[in-house]
Design a protein around this motif. Structure first.
Motif, short mmCIF file in Angstrom:
data_model
loop_
_atom_site.label_atom_id
_atom_site.label_comp_id
_atom_site.label_asym_id
_atom_site.label_seq_id
_atom_site.Cartn_x
_atom_site.Cartn_y
_atom_site.Cartn_z
N TYR A 94 -0.73 -6.19 -11.10
CA TYR A 94 -0.19 -4.55 -10.86
C TYR A 94 -0.44 -3.84 -12.17
O TYR A 94 0.29 -2.68 -12.12
CB TYR A 94 1.16 -4.59 -10.28
N ALA A 111 1.34 5.10 -10.24
CA ALA A 111 2.00 5.31 -8.76
C ALA A 111 1.60 6.47 -8.14
O ALA A 111 1.78 6.58 -6.88
CB ALA A 111 3.85 5.53 -9.19
N ARG A 145 4.57 -1.34 -3.14
CA ARG A 145 5.39 -0.27 -2.71
C ARG A 145 7.22 -0.88 -2.43
O ARG A 145 7.89 0.12 -2.42
CB ARG A 145 4.85 0.31 -1.51
N LEU A 146 7.14 -2.05 -2.70
CA LEU A 146 8.63 -2.82 -2.70
C LEU A 146 8.97 -2.62 -4.11
O LEU A 146 8.51 -2.71 -4.88
CB LEU A 146 8.45 -4.07 -2.06
N PRO A 147 10.45 -2.48 -4.02
CA PRO A 147 11.11 -2.58 -5.33
C PRO A 147 10.89 -4.25 -5.58
O PRO A 147 10.63 -4.88 -4.82
CB PRO A 147 12.52 -2.43 -5.22
N LEU A 148 11.03 -4.66 -7.01
CA LEU A 148 10.89 -5.90 -7.41
C LEU A 148 9.34 -6.49 -7.05
O LEU A 148 9.29 -7.60 -6.61
CB LEU A 148 11.84 -6.85 -6.94
N THR A 149 8.38 -5.54 -7.18
CA THR A 149 7.09 -6.12 -6.86
C THR A 149 6.60 -7.42 -7.35
O THR A 149 6.18 -8.39 -6.59
CB THR A 149 5.97 -4.91 -7.46
N TRP A 203 8.45 -10.43 -5.52
CA TRP A 203 7.92 -10.71 -4.31
C TRP A 203 6.63 -11.36 -4.18
O TRP A 203 6.08 -12.15 -3.50
CB TRP A 203 8.18 -9.36 -3.26
#
Ligand code: PHE
Length: 453
Positions: A120, A125, A304-308, A311
């Motif tokens: 990432y 963003a 797009r999730l928090p804590l990319t 996860w």
């Protein structure tokens, strides 16, 4: 003769084999390509009505003879050429091992790339979806094809497999499955909780669970049956081999039910993870097949999730677990064959089977990059092995097994295995036997014909 130590262990190992990348990754792709919930229903029906009886037939062969995939047929019918069915199974399993190790290695690379943040790193963003697509596609090309990383990862993954296999049936396969399978379930459930709570997830759930019966065509049925057989590890010699390590009092009917039910549960959870996630982020039009789903679409979801990073790391760990418990099982088919046929030590058999994969899987891994100009029947080595095994060898073995167990095996053998020599009621044994005789071979024949035309 090594046997699995506990009932839980034998279930974990067998489910571990069935729950592989075919179940967790090919299933959602097939579901999307075949119209959603209607496919799911047919897949479930095929798994219980055809897959489960066939699984019982493979269990009976293994547990009843305590032999490898070739030896089982030879033991029961020494003067007939039925052992050839087992020989094709061993060949197919070895060929699958070669390319599956490469896929397992990709999941390892993505695990590392997620944990280190590399995956990432260059993401901005403000990037539009198409730019993100391009970004993840570039990384995919790098990690799957153009760099040396896939080759290195393949070699590392083979070493991990060797480690487990050298430790043996109880201390290697069973112990690993006992740890990894519960972990896989916990991770999956955690993921589903996250994806189901995303805004707009309902649309994905609806696609996955509301059947549109107009979408059912003969082709969809054939695909569902093919997917059911593959995801239950049928026709690969795996179940014959693993069941040869089942204790005598194992209830084969009940075990087959548990294995099918748990495998389907994983497939369902996987659908509940993927469809809501892609719907929520407006990625439903994205292709979910092949490597795009896991290596492009899902990283977009994670981004797009928090804590990319967390996860993403957990997800690729889940895939790696699924892959490892499957590669180990498929390698065991050839190892068990070598052990019994040539009466060599386990250590020697493991090395004899896995050493050639350093070269063969290595070549396979490079077939997307450096060696992409070398083709067999117009396909690079990876695709050639995939097509040869899936379209021809696996259906042939499954068909041969039905014919043998339904019509040519010693009289009463299947029944006596399913009832533990008459000591169990086994109310479904007669139905299973009828399916193995008539329905399963006809259905598999349909698959074979559809692949040929
Ligand atoms: N059922 C397994 C899967 O879904 C099939 C398989 C097992 C494939 C072992 C390769 C190795 O992936």
């Amino acid at each position: 003769m090594p046997l699995f130590k506990s009932k839980l262990g034998l279930i974990a190992a067998t489910v571990g084999s069935a729950v592989g990348l075919g179940t967790v990754w090919r299933f959602p792709a097939e579901t999307q390509a075949n119209g959603g919930a209607a496919f799911l229903l047919i897949y479930i029906a095929c798994a219980f009505l055809i897959g489960m009886p066939l699984m019982q037939a493979e269990f009976a062969l293994g547990r009843g003879t305590r032999q490898d995939a070739v030896g089982a047929f030879r033991h029961l019918s020494p003067d007939r050429p039925w052992w050839l069915v087992g020989a094709v199974a061993v060949l197919a399993s070895f060929l699958i091992l070669i390319f599956y190790l490469v896929v397992g290695a990709w999941t390892l690379e993505y695990l590392v790339a997620s944990a280190t943040g590399y995956l990432y790193e260059g993401l901005d963003a403000a990037m539009a979806t198409s730019a993100r697509d391009a970004y993840f596609t570039d990384i995919k090309n790098e990690l799957v094809a153009t760099s040396w990383a896939p080759l290195v990862a393949t070699l590392v993954f083979i070493v991990v497999n060797i480690g487990v296999l050298l430790a043996g049936v109880q201390k290697g396969i069973e112990r690993m499955s006992n740890i990894m399978m519960p972990m896989l379930f916990v991770l999956l459930v955690a993921f589903c909780c996250v994806t189901l709570s995303l805004p707009g997830a309902g649309e994905g759930v609806r696609f996955f669970l509301t059947p549109d019966f107009t979408k059912i065509t003969p082709a969809v049925c054939i695909n569902a049956l093919g997917q059911a057989l593959f995801s239950l590890s049928l026709g690969m010699g795996i179940l014959v081999t693993y069941s040869s390590y089942y204790p005598d009092n194992t209830k084969l009917g009940r075990t087959s039910f548990t294995v099918v039910a748990m495998t389907l549960m994983v497939a369902l959870l996987m659908g509940l993870l993927i469809f809501p996630a892609v719907a929520s982020f407006g990625l439903s039009d994205h292709e979910l097949s092949g490597t795009t789903l896991v290596f492009v679409t899902l990283p977009e979801v994670f981004a797009r999730l928090p804590l990319t990073g967390l996860w993403s790391t957990l997800f690729f760990l889940l895939l790696l677990v699924a892959a490892l418990t499957s590669t180990v099982s498929i390698a065991e088919v050839t190892i068990s064959f070598m052990l019994k046929r040539f009466k060599i030590s386990r250590k020697r058999a493991v090395w004899l089977v896995l050493c050639p994969t350093f070269l063969l899987s290595g070549v396979c891994s490079l077939s997307f990059g450096l060696l992409s100009d070398y083709t067999l029947c117009g396909m690079v080595m990876f695709d050639f092995l995939d097509t040869l095994t899936n379209n021809y060898l696996l259906p042939a073995v499954a068909f041969g097994t039905c014919l043998y167990m339904g019509w040519f095996a010693p009289r009463g053998f299947l029944r006596s295995q399913l009832t533990n020599s008459g000591t169990l009621g086994a109310p479904t044994a007669s139905a299973s036997m009828a399916i193995v005789r008539f329905i399963a071979p006809a259905a598999i024949l349909a698959i074979m014909i559809s692949y040929l035309i």
